[in-house]
Write a protein that holds these residues in place. Structure first.
Motif, PDB file in Angstrom:
ATOM      1  N   GLU A  32      45.263  25.482  29.870  1.00 30.70           N
ATOM      2  CA  GLU A  32      46.644  25.843  30.225  1.00 30.70           C
ATOM      3  C   GLU A  32      47.111  27.092  29.498  1.00 30.70           C
ATOM      4  O   GLU A  32      47.940  27.844  30.022  1.00 30.70           O
ATOM      5  CB  GLU A  32      47.588  24.684  29.906  1.00 30.70           C
ATOM      6  N   ASP A  33      46.597  27.325  28.301  1.00 32.92           N
ATOM      7  CA  ASP A  33      47.022  28.471  27.497  1.00 32.92           C
ATOM      8  C   ASP A  33      46.037  29.638  27.567  1.00 32.92           C
ATOM      9  O   ASP A  33      46.029  30.514  26.706  1.00 32.92           O
ATOM     10  CB  ASP A  33      47.232  28.058  26.049  1.00 32.92           C
ATOM     11  N   CYS A  34      45.232  29.677  28.621  1.00 35.73           N
ATOM     12  CA  CYS A  34      44.219  30.725  28.767  1.00 35.73           C
ATOM     13  C   CYS A  34      44.864  32.104  28.859  1.00 35.73           C
ATOM     14  O   CYS A  34      45.928  32.281  29.451  1.00 35.73           O
ATOM     15  CB  CYS A  34      43.390  30.456  30.027  1.00 35.73           C
ATOM     16  N   VAL A  35      44.184  33.070  28.270  1.00 35.91           N
ATOM     17  CA  VAL A  35      44.566  34.484  28.346  1.00 35.91           C
ATOM     18  C   VAL A  35      43.337  35.246  28.821  1.00 35.91           C
ATOM     19  O   VAL A  35      42.238  35.045  28.313  1.00 35.91           O
ATOM     20  CB  VAL A  35      45.019  35.014  26.971  1.00 35.91           C
ATOM     21  N   MET A  36      43.536  36.115  29.816  1.00 35.71           N
ATOM     22  CA  MET A  36      42.430  36.886  30.349  1.00 35.71           C
ATOM     23  C   MET A  36      42.852  38.342  30.464  1.00 35.71           C
ATOM     24  O   MET A  36      43.977  38.630  30.856  1.00 35.71           O
ATOM     25  CB  MET A  36      42.023  36.364  31.731  1.00 35.71           C
ATOM     26  N   GLU A  37      41.945  39.235  30.094  1.00 33.74           N
ATOM     27  CA  GLU A  37      42.137  40.663  30.325  1.00 33.74           C
ATOM     28  C   GLU A  37      41.043  41.114  31.268  1.00 33.74           C
ATOM     29  O   GLU A  37      39.858  40.995  30.964  1.00 33.74           O
ATOM     30  CB  GLU A  37      42.074  41.445  29.016  1.00 33.74           C
ATOM     31  N   GLY A  38      41.449  41.596  32.450  1.00 34.73           N
ATOM     32  CA  GLY A  38      40.510  42.066  33.448  1.00 34.73           C
ATOM     33  C   GLY A  38      39.948  43.430  33.088  1.00 34.73           C
ATOM     34  O   GLY A  38      40.368  44.059  32.116  1.00 34.73           O
ATOM     35  N   ILE A  39      39.014  43.899  33.902  1.00 40.42           N
ATOM     36  CA  ILE A  39      38.368  45.184  33.632  1.00 40.42           C
ATOM     37  C   ILE A  39      39.198  46.369  34.110  1.00 40.42           C
ATOM     38  O   ILE A  39      38.905  47.499  33.756  1.00 40.42           O
ATOM     39  CB  ILE A  39      36.953  45.251  34.233  1.00 40.42           C
ATOM     40  N   GLN A  40      40.223  46.110  34.915  1.00 41.72           N
ATOM     41  CA  GLN A  40      41.034  47.180  35.481  1.00 41.72           C
ATOM     42  C   GLN A  40      42.504  46.831  35.333  1.00 41.72           C
ATOM     43  O   GLN A  40      42.833  45.653  35.258  1.00 41.72           O
ATOM     44  CB  GLN A  40      40.734  47.373  36.967  1.00 41.72           C
ATOM     45  N   PRO A  41      43.382  47.809  35.395  1.00 44.52           N
ATOM     46  CA  PRO A  41      43.132  49.252  35.402  1.00 44.52           C
ATOM     47  C   PRO A  41      42.833  49.779  33.998  1.00 44.52           C
ATOM     48  O   PRO A  41      43.217  49.161  33.005  1.00 44.52           O
ATOM     49  CB  PRO A  41      44.451  49.836  35.908  1.00 44.52           C
ATOM     50  N   ASP A  49      48.353  35.801  31.583  1.00 41.67           N
ATOM     51  CA  ASP A  49      48.743  34.788  30.600  1.00 41.67           C
ATOM     52  C   ASP A  49      48.954  33.450  31.293  1.00 41.67           C
ATOM     53  O   ASP A  49      49.695  33.370  32.283  1.00 41.67           O
ATOM     54  CB  ASP A  49      50.051  35.193  29.902  1.00 41.67           C
ATOM     55  N   GLY A  50      48.307  32.426  30.755  1.00 37.66           N
ATOM     56  CA  GLY A  50      48.454  31.078  31.281  1.00 37.66           C
ATOM     57  C   GLY A  50      47.318  30.699  32.200  1.00 37.66           C
ATOM     58  O   GLY A  50      46.745  31.536  32.899  1.00 37.66           O
ATOM     59  N   GLY A  51      46.994  29.425  32.160  1.00 35.65           N
ATOM     60  CA  GLY A  51      45.876  28.930  32.946  1.00 35.65           C
ATOM     61  C   GLY A  51      46.019  29.173  34.437  1.00 35.65           C
ATOM     62  O   GLY A  51      45.050  29.521  35.103  1.00 35.65           O
ATOM     63  N   GLN A  52      47.220  29.006  34.969  1.00 30.96           N
ATOM     64  CA  GLN A  52      47.411  29.179  36.410  1.00 30.96           C
ATOM     65  C   GLN A  52      47.161  30.620  36.840  1.00 30.96           C
ATOM     66  O   GLN A  52      46.509  30.864  37.853  1.00 30.96           O
ATOM     67  CB  GLN A  52      48.819  28.733  36.820  1.00 30.96           C
ATOM     68  N   ALA A  53      47.650  31.584  36.075  1.00 32.92           N
ATOM     69  CA  ALA A  53      47.441  32.996  36.410  1.00 32.92           C
ATOM     70  C   ALA A  53      45.952  33.352  36.360  1.00 32.92           C
ATOM     71  O   ALA A  53      45.438  34.035  37.253  1.00 32.92           O
ATOM     72  CB  ALA A  53      48.232  33.885  35.456  1.00 32.92           C
ATOM     73  N   ILE A 110      38.184  26.996  28.950  1.00 30.17           N
ATOM     74  CA  ILE A 110      38.237  28.417  28.622  1.00 30.17           C
ATOM     75  C   ILE A 110      39.663  28.761  28.223  1.00 30.17           C
ATOM     76  O   ILE A 110      40.614  28.478  28.960  1.00 30.17           O
ATOM     77  CB  ILE A 110      37.795  29.274  29.827  1.00 30.17           C
ATOM     78  N   VAL A 111      39.809  29.383  27.044  1.00 26.55           N
ATOM     79  CA  VAL A 111      41.143  29.763  26.561  1.00 26.55           C
ATOM     80  C   VAL A 111      41.285  31.274  26.388  1.00 26.55           C
ATOM     81  O   VAL A 111      42.396  31.765  26.186  1.00 26.55           O
ATOM     82  CB  VAL A 111      41.507  29.030  25.253  1.00 26.55           C
TER      83      VAL A 111
END
Length: 129
Positions: A32-41, A49-53, A110-111
């Motif tokens: 639920e508290d996952c944070v992801m940074e994509g490769i772009q832009p 921010d957040g598991g749903q996103a 995955i967080v």
């Protein structure tokens, strides 16, 4: 969930979902508290921010049958994993990009996922189409 999955098991299932275009398999893997940074832009990538996103982004990417994801190497150390990968978005020799994801798994979910790639331009990603 009766037992906590290991980092290796979570990452194996994560990669399997992308390789075989099975977005539903991602649902139980994202915290639920996952944070992801994509490769772009460039230069920093989009932050989710957040598991749903994170799940919405990854589900769209895994569902895209016009692309192919291939893990090249996976290294797991404790709650951290590194995935070296190639993402193909066409049939030509230049229609792919190589990259790496730095992952963190806590309590079987995955967080954190930080993505980096070897590209000078924009890569057509299903989630951004």
């Amino acid at each position: 969930m009766s037992s906590v999955r290991t980092t290796a098991a979570v990452i194996e299932r994560f990669n399997h979902a992308f390789v075989h275009h099975l977005p539903d398999e991602l649902d139980e893997l994202v915290g639920e508290d996952c944070v992801m940074e994509g490769i772009q832009p460039a230069p920093d990538g989009e932050r989710y921010d957040g598991g749903q996103a994170c799940l919405e982004f990854w589900r769209a990417l895994a569902a895209d049958r016009t692309t192919r994801f291939a893990p090249e190497e996976v290294v797991v150390m404790g709650e951290h994993a590194t995935i070296r990968w190639r993402y193909r978005y066409g049939d030509g020799p230049a229609d792919s990009v190589r990259g790496v994801n730095l992952m963190r798994v806590r309590d079987g979910r995955i967080v954190e996922a930080l993505g980096y790639s070897k590209t000078a331009g924009e890569v057509p990603l299903a989630a951004e189409a």
